[in-house]
Scaffold this motif. Structure first.
Motif: not given
Length: 259
Positions: A159-161, A164-165, A248, A252, A257
């Protein structure tokens, strides 16, 4: 009536053109500015990684609208220069002088961003930089596998930015995997995002990792920072999955963020 309609149409067209111009200007403005440090005189495999990383992140900068600059002059680590950047990246080396280290400490303590790869986090008894050890979460380099080998990695938090991919697990290209003592995971302020899967053990031939907790990607939540263990050799950017992680990670930390 016709005159009114013509004037209204002209006004709407002007308004549309102005809005489009403002939108384009907003899109073309860099979201953040990055300065990546690297050295040409370090281990050859680390230089290979740095060159490929520069190519990769230069293309990512065009896609994602951030500014990516590079330097081999580590004396550019000054308070005045770092004030121009939201993110500092260490690709294949680290500061070696008291002045460079002090400038970096002040930058990070005042909200700067850092993304470090592989050798960037190396520290041992001869490093004599206690602030940096705390910054990393308390772990000191303990060993590695040799030769570089691909490995299965487990994503701790999807779920972390930064992750998450990614799938729950994936095979990473050949790398020299570092182990730390104590494990950064033992620090309550560290959030581990990716870990070397126990299914890899034993991994190595000359130097073998036989077990233990090996975080691969983590952040010390007291700072805007991320460490990524990948960075040895010219195979690092051969995985689309891992490349997504790399991009990512840059976005981030660079955008500052929520941690």
């Amino acid at each position: 009536m016709h005159v009114f309609l013509r004037r209204l149409t002209a006004l709407l067209m002007m308004l549309f053109a102005y809005t489009a111009t403002c939108s384009h200007a907003q899109e073309s403005k860099p979201k953040f500015h990055v300065l990546a440090f690297y050295s040409e005189t370090v281990e050859h495999d680390h230089v290979d990684f740095a060159h490929q990383a520069i190519e990769f992140f230069s293309k990512a900068a065009q896609r994602d609208h951030f500014e990516f600059a590079t330097t081999t002059n580590w004396d550019d680590l000054t308070a005045a220069n770092l004030a121009n950047y939201q993110l500092v990246v260490w690709l294949d080396d680290f500061p070696h002088t008291t002045q460079q280290r002090t400038a970096f400490e002040q930058y990070m303590e005042h909200g700067g961003g850092w993304l470090g790869f592989h050798i960037a986090a190396y520290n041992d008894a001869g490093t004599r930089w206690p602030w940096f050890v705390r910054f990393l979460g308390g772990g000191v380099f303990y060993g590695n596998n040799w030769p570089p080998l691909p490995a299965m990695l487990t994503v701790d938090d999807r779920h972390h930015p930064v992750t998450h991919n990614l799938p729950q697990s994936f095979s990473a290209p050949a790398n020299e995997w570092y182990i730390w003592r104590p494990s950064p995971r033992e620090n309550k302020d560290v959030k581990v995002l990716v870990t070397l899967s126990p299914s890899n053990y034993p991994i190595g031939m000359k130097d073998v990792l036989r077990g233990g907790d090996v975080p691969v990607v983590w952040t010390n939540t007291h700072y805007r920072m991320l460490y990524v263990n990948m960075g040895h050799g010219n195979k690092i950017f051969t995985s689309d999955i891992q490349n997504r992680l790399m991009e990512d990670a840059m976005l981030w930390v660079g955008a500052g963020r929520e941690r």
